[in-house]
Design a protein around this motif. Structure first.
Motif, PDB file in Angstrom:
ATOM      1  N   ARG A  69     -34.567 -56.318  73.276  1.00 49.87           N
ATOM      2  CA  ARG A  69     -34.602 -55.382  74.463  1.00 49.87           C
ATOM      3  C   ARG A  69     -36.155 -55.403  74.914  1.00 49.87           C
ATOM      4  NH1 ARG A  69     -30.253 -54.064  71.282  1.00 49.87           N
ATOM      5  NH2 ARG A  69     -28.526 -53.192  72.218  1.00 49.87           N
ATOM      6  N   HIS A  72     -36.394 -50.027  74.492  1.00 51.37           N
ATOM      7  CA  HIS A  72     -35.276 -49.478  73.630  1.00 51.37           C
ATOM      8  C   HIS A  72     -34.963 -50.703  72.775  1.00 51.37           C
ATOM      9  CE1 HIS A  72     -34.196 -45.879  75.610  1.00 51.37           C
ATOM     10  NE2 HIS A  72     -34.710 -46.649  76.696  1.00 51.37           N
ATOM     11  N   ARG A 109     -25.349 -46.210  70.904  1.00 47.21           N
ATOM     12  CA  ARG A 109     -26.505 -46.512  69.988  1.00 47.21           C
ATOM     13  C   ARG A 109     -27.760 -45.554  70.638  1.00 47.21           C
ATOM     14  NH1 ARG A 109     -31.016 -50.067  71.773  1.00 47.21           N
ATOM     15  NH2 ARG A 109     -31.781 -51.130  70.193  1.00 47.21           N
ATOM     16  N   GLY A 144     -27.938 -42.810  78.391  1.00 47.40           N
ATOM     17  CA  GLY A 144     -28.835 -41.534  78.575  1.00 47.40           C
ATOM     18  C   GLY A 144     -29.760 -41.470  77.704  1.00 47.40           C
ATOM     19  N   ASN A 145     -30.781 -40.406  77.748  1.00 36.63           N
ATOM     20  CA  ASN A 145     -31.758 -40.306  76.703  1.00 36.63           C
ATOM     21  C   ASN A 145     -31.449 -38.800  76.132  1.00 36.63           C
ATOM     22  OD1 ASN A 145     -33.231 -42.614  77.250  1.00 36.63           O
ATOM     23  ND2 ASN A 145     -34.679 -41.858  78.650  1.00 36.63           N
ATOM     24  N   ALA A 155     -37.295 -46.629  90.496  1.00 35.40           N
ATOM     25  CA  ALA A 155     -37.189 -47.828  89.555  1.00 35.40           C
ATOM     26  C   ALA A 155     -38.176 -48.732  89.765  1.00 35.40           C
ATOM     27  CB  ALA A 155     -35.844 -48.629  89.592  1.00 35.40           C
ATOM     28  N   PHE A 158     -40.969 -48.884  87.097  1.00 41.45           N
ATOM     29  CA  PHE A 158     -40.514 -48.791  85.738  1.00 41.45           C
ATOM     30  C   PHE A 158     -41.420 -50.069  84.889  1.00 41.45           C
ATOM     31  CE2 PHE A 158     -37.423 -49.903  82.219  1.00 41.45           C
ATOM     32  CZ  PHE A 158     -37.656 -48.644  81.530  1.00 41.45           C
ATOM     33  N   PHE A 335     -25.357 -52.576  77.218  1.00 40.76           N
ATOM     34  CA  PHE A 335     -25.096 -51.193  78.148  1.00 40.76           C
ATOM     35  C   PHE A 335     -25.372 -51.553  79.430  1.00 40.76           C
ATOM     36  CE2 PHE A 335     -25.500 -49.405  73.764  1.00 40.76           C
ATOM     37  CZ  PHE A 335     -24.299 -48.588  73.684  1.00 40.76           C
ATOM     38  N   LEU A 351     -33.626 -44.089  91.188  1.00 43.09           N
ATOM     39  CA  LEU A 351     -33.853 -44.695  89.609  1.00 43.09           C
ATOM     40  C   LEU A 351     -32.928 -45.145  89.160  1.00 43.09           C
ATOM     41  CD1 LEU A 351     -36.503 -44.310  87.874  1.00 43.09           C
ATOM     42  CD2 LEU A 351     -35.410 -42.250  86.724  1.00 43.09           C
ATOM     43  N   ARG A 355     -31.700 -49.104  88.142  1.00 39.65           N
ATOM     44  CA  ARG A 355     -31.258 -49.331  86.910  1.00 39.65           C
ATOM     45  C   ARG A 355     -29.908 -50.112  87.018  1.00 39.65           C
ATOM     46  NH1 ARG A 355     -29.990 -44.322  83.314  1.00 39.65           N
ATOM     47  NH2 ARG A 355     -30.093 -45.640  81.509  1.00 39.65           N
ATOM     48  N   SER A 358     -30.971 -53.295  86.901  1.00 38.02           N
ATOM     49  CA  SER A 358     -31.730 -54.010  86.086  1.00 38.02           C
ATOM     50  C   SER A 358     -30.728 -54.387  84.680  1.00 38.02           C
ATOM     51  CB  SER A 358     -32.814 -53.150  85.680  1.00 38.02           C
ATOM     52  OG  SER A 358     -33.352 -53.585  84.240  1.00 38.02           O
ATOM     53  N   TYR A 359     -29.916 -53.536  84.424  1.00 45.06           N
ATOM     54  CA  TYR A 359     -29.065 -53.738  83.266  1.00 45.06           C
ATOM     55  C   TYR A 359     -28.231 -54.975  83.055  1.00 45.06           C
ATOM     56  CZ  TYR A 359     -30.721 -49.173  81.863  1.00 45.06           C
ATOM     57  OH  TYR A 359     -31.546 -48.013  81.387  1.00 45.06           O
ATOM     58  N   GLN A 363     -29.163 -58.467  80.327  1.00 48.69           N
ATOM     59  CA  GLN A 363     -28.004 -59.027  79.162  1.00 48.69           C
ATOM     60  C   GLN A 363     -27.889 -60.502  79.442  1.00 48.69           C
ATOM     61  OE1 GLN A 363     -27.698 -56.662  77.849  1.00 48.69           O
ATOM     62  NE2 GLN A 363     -27.826 -54.782  78.771  1.00 48.69           N
TER      63      GLN A 363
HETATM   64 FE1  HDE Z   1     -33.501 -48.143  80.701  1.00 52.80          FE
HETATM   65  N1  HDE Z   1     -33.530 -50.087  80.272  1.00 52.80           N
HETATM   66  N2  HDE Z   1     -34.446 -48.429  82.495  1.00 52.80           N
HETATM   67  N3  HDE Z   1     -33.368 -46.101  80.946  1.00 52.80           N
HETATM   68  N4  HDE Z   1     -32.210 -47.697  78.995  1.00 52.80           N
HETATM   69  C1  HDE Z   1     -32.763 -50.653  79.181  1.00 52.80           C
HETATM   70  O1  HDE Z   1     -31.389 -52.467  79.078  1.00 52.80           O
HETATM   71  C2  HDE Z   1     -34.281 -49.691  82.752  1.00 52.80           C
HETATM   72  C3  HDE Z   1     -34.141 -45.472  82.010  1.00 52.80           C
HETATM   73  C4  HDE Z   1     -32.005 -46.534  78.531  1.00 52.80           C
HETATM   74  O2  HDE Z   1     -28.904 -49.027  73.496  1.00 52.80           O
HETATM   75  C5  HDE Z   1     -32.488 -52.158  79.212  1.00 52.80           C
HETATM   76  O3  HDE Z   1     -29.873 -53.417  77.654  1.00 52.80           O
HETATM   77  C6  HDE Z   1     -35.102 -49.552  84.420  1.00 52.80           C
HETATM   78  C7  HDE Z   1     -33.772 -44.206  82.170  1.00 52.80           C
HETATM   79  C8  HDE Z   1     -31.363 -46.706  77.248  1.00 52.80           C
HETATM   80  O4  HDE Z   1     -28.905 -50.983  74.408  1.00 52.80           O
HETATM   81  C9  HDE Z   1     -33.110 -52.462  80.953  1.00 52.80           C
HETATM   82  C10 HDE Z   1     -35.361 -48.035  84.294  1.00 52.80           C
HETATM   83  C11 HDE Z   1     -33.014 -43.890  81.142  1.00 52.80           C
HETATM   84  C12 HDE Z   1     -31.345 -47.963  76.792  1.00 52.80           C
HETATM   85  C13 HDE Z   1     -33.625 -51.121  81.177  1.00 52.80           C
HETATM   86  C14 HDE Z   1     -34.860 -47.485  83.235  1.00 52.80           C
HETATM   87  C15 HDE Z   1     -32.928 -45.143  80.270  1.00 52.80           C
HETATM   88  C16 HDE Z   1     -32.119 -48.728  78.091  1.00 52.80           C
HETATM   89  C17 HDE Z   1     -33.230 -52.957  78.332  1.00 52.80           C
HETATM   90  C18 HDE Z   1     -36.087 -47.366  85.506  1.00 52.80           C
HETATM   91  C19 HDE Z   1     -32.266 -42.506  80.623  1.00 52.80           C
HETATM   92  C20 HDE Z   1     -30.877 -48.760  75.548  1.00 52.80           C
HETATM   93  C21 HDE Z   1     -32.245 -53.624  77.254  1.00 52.80           C
HETATM   94  C22 HDE Z   1     -35.315 -47.012  86.635  1.00 52.80           C
HETATM   95  C23 HDE Z   1     -31.266 -42.015  81.524  1.00 52.80           C
HETATM   96  C24 HDE Z   1     -29.608 -49.055  75.808  1.00 52.80           C
HETATM   97  C25 HDE Z   1     -30.980 -53.132  78.162  1.00 52.80           C
HETATM   98  C26 HDE Z   1     -29.167 -49.774  74.463  1.00 52.80           C
HETATM   99  C27 HDE Z   1     -32.387 -50.103  78.070  1.00 52.80           C
HETATM  100  C28 HDE Z   1     -34.076 -50.842  82.264  1.00 52.80           C
HETATM  101  C29 HDE Z   1     -34.994 -46.151  83.027  1.00 52.80           C
HETATM  102  C30 HDE Z   1     -31.956 -45.368  79.132  1.00 52.80           C
HETATM  103  C31 HDE Z   1     -34.260 -53.301  80.875  1.00 52.80           C
HETATM  104  C32 HDE Z   1     -35.348 -50.528  85.293  1.00 52.80           C
HETATM  105  C33 HDE Z   1     -34.021 -43.016  83.482  1.00 52.80           C
HETATM  106  C34 HDE Z   1     -30.721 -45.471  76.316  1.00 52.80           C
HETATM  107  O5  HDE Z   1     -32.232 -52.617  81.615  1.00 52.80           O
END
Ligand code: HDE
Length: 697
Positions: A69, A72, A109, A144-145, A155, A158, A335, A351, A355, A358-359, A363
């Motif tokens: 990834r 994360h 996770r 979440g976090n 975003a 990021f 996710f 934001l 996301r 992005s997610y 994948q």
């Molecule tokens: Fe993520 N983030 N994120 N993030 N994030 C990823 O997706 C992204 C953000 C969070 O256990 C990626 O599958 C952008 C906030 C978790 O597999 C990716 C932005 C929060 C996990 C991605 C954020 C998160 C990710 C990388 C800015 C808390 C791990 C691998 C807008 C609310 C999920 C993946 C797991 C993972 C993008 C900001 C939480 C690249 C563009 C805010 C817990 O898609």
């Protein structure tokens, strides 16, 4: 032995199958006669390409890795279930929120953000807390976090944030750390990060265990009920075991002693049947509240204090099964924030919206096919019907002749074909018809411009011990920054948050005078009230349950005391490990042999929540120059841990430099059962914080 060892002439161990069931085959199912020797031309001759068995084995090995990834990367997944305890049909039509008592399977996770897949668990970092709910209406991913706010508001920033946090591109280090120029350069030029900076400089960023962290959905989402009425919502996970973190010096040492500390902790707890639980809470509010709230509810750098909108508990997550295979499940789980079910909807948080793009995109890169939902860990556990087909690794294409709509198959004209599924306006997902208007612009809303008020609120809500940890963390991080201009700029921000904190950090890094404040976009509000919910120490547990006691024993240790202490700890639901000079264990006073879980070098006190040292004077003299034994005691003292002891340990405690400094955090348990119980009761406080020199007013 003979079963396991069957040496051929070349000294190769040829083990035989026990029956037909364990005959090894290739991936094509061909039985294999010899998996240890490549086909060669003569015993010492060149290898033959003809060997399809060897080539298949090497081919597959060569392609074992998938991209980690991009953020994360380091994470750990576990199965569980969510049980709704309080239905909320007034807010949401989602079945997961309306069917009380129903268990929804989940996969959660936990992760760190910045480090690579092999980085240590105790990095100072945000922890991911992502849960996939396999609901009857499809998968809902709450990604979440463990911190309720984020660094940035939009975003589009990021990639910059993550580039700045990850190893510098020229040198490729530092790994899994924010203590470097690039990170603080970016942060000090991004005032919107200041609230998040307070959180990551707090002990929230070095949790003791995944089991003792809160989780947050961060963004404002929508809940939509049967009548189409919408409320805003923020999601919270509250750990039943209470909050707990470690101290920075301890984190550094844990990373060396056990880089897998967090994943091992989760594995061990679940393996022992001690299933961690979190309550799911919601903060629900309407447009009217959103209008009059001091900050924009679409701004992910802001919280809504729990004291202002209480968290309503509606269900419980129980994590009750470890994965069967790390790669298949934890590594391949995908996710997606866009995975929501009817009755839940997104808000316009910029934001969150980024996301949602992005997610899904990530994948495809990581799992290599649009069919990643066919991988069992990602597959919904409800019927899936659509006309999507083909692509790499398609496992279940729709059956029959109809692969498009509209179609007239099976419409009573004698055709037997299945016509396939149809969209359903009654049950299907409908976006909340929010009113939107305005010009197409690239601007940050004025309502997002306050960057310091809640940062200050977070700081003043902490106990003095926690505030000291924050000042220490900032001092540590900025001391690793080489450019003076960055250090000063950061302190210029801190001055808007709390001048005392700014001064402490300035003193910490040796600045002779406080730098000027950096200009602000909006004057900070300085009289927001404290929010006790933001402190870890104000929300700790009231028991030692789920924690781990390390008992260091050596030859001659009083058997009754060791056993009484083990019992007292286990009686409150704590785990106990025996540490000894040798892993075989030690002979106790009654002549019995007690096996050790760890040799002293492998079981340092940083890996326990509290420790005991039980040995007689002879042993204490023997080990009082042994470095790991000295560190065991010394670190427990330095990290404000509760320590149980018997008088015999004096020679060791003296060389460890703690004998003359023993405070109320030390408990003499030599009198037996009752003293052991008293010690464990004390341990409920987790740390004896009075030992730390706290900030004087
Ligand atoms: Fe993520 N983030 N994120 N993030 N994030 C990823 O997706 C992204 C953000 C969070 O256990 C990626 O599958 C952008 C906030 C978790 O597999 C990716 C932005 C929060 C996990 C991605 C954020 C998160 C990710 C990388 C800015 C808390 C791990 C691998 C807008 C609310 C999920 C993946 C797991 C993972 C993008 C900001 C939480 C690249 C563009 C805010 C817990 O898609």
């Amino acid at each position: 032995m003979s079963d396991d060892f069957d040496l051929s002439e070349g000294g190769v161990n040829h083990q035989k199958p026990r029956g037909d069931d364990d005959v090894m085959t290739t991936a094509q199912g061909h039985p294999i006669a010899d998996d240890q020797n490549w086909l060669t031309a003569g015993p010492r001759g060149p290898q033959l390409l003809e060997d399809h068995i060897a080539r298949e084995k090497i081919f597959h090995f060569d392609h074992e890795r998938i991209p980690e990834r991009v953020v994360h990367a380091r994470g750990y997944g576990v199965h569980g279930h969510f049980e709704l305890t309080k239905a909320i049909p007034q807010y949401s039509r989602a079945k997961i929120f309306t069917e009380e008592g129903v268990r929804t399977p989940t996969f959660t996770r936990f992760s760190t953000v910045a480090g690579n897949k092999g980085s240590p668990d105790l990095a100072r970092d945000v922890r991911g807390f992502a849960t996939k709910f396999y609901t009857k209406e499809g998968n809902w991913d709450l990604v979440g976090n463990n911190i309720p706010v984020f660094f940035i508001q939009d975003a589009i920033k990021f990639p910059d944030l993550i580039h700045a946090a990850k190893p510098a591109p020229d040198r490729g280090f530092p790994q899994a750390q924010t203590a470097h120029d690039n990170f603080w350069d970016f942060i000090s030029l991004s005032p919107e990060s200041m609230h998040m900076v307070m959180w990551i400089m707090s002990d929230r960023a070095i949790p003791r265990s995944f089991r003792f962290m809160e989780g947050f959905g961060v963004h404002t989402f929508r809940l939509v009920n049967d009548e189409g009425k919408s409320h805003f919502v923020k999601f919270h996970w509250k750990p039943r075991l209470g909050l707990q973190s470690v101290i920075w010096n301890e984190a550094l040492k844990v990373n060396g002693a056990d880089p897998d500390f967090h994943r091992r902790d989760m594995w061990d707890a679940i393996d022992a049947g001690d299933f961690p639980q979190w309550d799911l809470g919601i903060q629900v509010f309407d447009d009217e509240f959103a209008e009059q709230f001091e900050f924009d509810v679409l701004d992910a750098t802001k919280i809504i204090p729990e004291e202002q909108v209480p968290v309503e508990i509606i269900g419980t997550l129980t994590l009750d099964a470890n994965v069967d295979n790390f790669f298949a499940e934890t590594e391949q789980v995908a996710f997606c924030t866009q995975n929501i079910v009817p009755g839940i909807d997104h808000s316009d948080d910029p934001l969150l919206q980024g996301r949602n793009f992005s997610y899904l995109d990530t994948q495809l890169k990581r799992l290599g096919s649009p069919n990643f939902t066919h991988i069992p860990i990602n597959a919904p556990k409800c019927p899936v019907r659509h006309f999507q087909q083909d692509g790499h690794m398609a496992m279940h294409n729709p059956k029959g002749r109809a692969n498009y709509e509209p179609n007239s198959w099976g419409e009573g004209d004698g055709s037997e074909e299945n016509r396939g599924p149809r969209a359903c306006p009654m049950r299907g997902f409908e976006s909340y018809p929010a009113e939107i208007a305005g010009p197409k612009v690239r601007v940050r809303s004025e309502t997002f411009a306050d960057h310091y008020s809640q940062a200050r609120q977070f700081y003043i809500s902490q106990t003095p011990v926690e505030q000291t940890h924050m000042a220490n963390a900032l001092t540590f991080e900025l001391s690793k920054v080489e450019r003076m201009s960055i250090r000063k700029r950061m302190i210029g921000h801190l001055r808007h948050i709390d001048d005392g904190l700014a001064q402490e950090v300035a003193d910490g890094i040796g600045l002779p005078e406080l730098p000027d404040k950096v200009p602000f976009a909006r004057k900070p509000i300085t009289d927001l009230p404290e929010s006790p919910a933001l402190s870890i120490l104000k929300n700790g547990p009231d028991s030692f349950k789920g924690r781990k006691l390390g008992i260091y024993i050596a030859e001659g240790a009083d058997a009754n005391i060791v056993k009484a202490l083990q019992k007292a700890a286990r009686d409150v639901g704590a785990m106990v490990e025996i540490v000894a000079p040798h892993v075989a264990g030690a002979k106790l006073s009654d002549g019995s042999m007690m096996e050790a879980d760890e040799k002293i070098d492998g079981g340092p006190s940083v890996t326990y929540d509290a420790v005991a040292v039980v040995m007689d004077e002879r042993s204490a003299k023997r080990y009082n120059t042994d470095k790991p034994s000295i560190d065991f005691v010394n670190d427990a003292f330095a990290h404000a841990k509760f320590v149980a002891y018997v008088p015999g340990v004096k020679p060791l405690f003296q060389t460890a430099g703690v004998w003359d400094w023993m405070d109320d955090g030390f408990v003499d348990i030599s009198s037996g059962e009752q003293a052991c119980k008293t010690f464990i009761e004390k341990c409920a406080k987790l740390r004896y914080w009075d030992r730390e020199s706290v900030k004087q007013d």
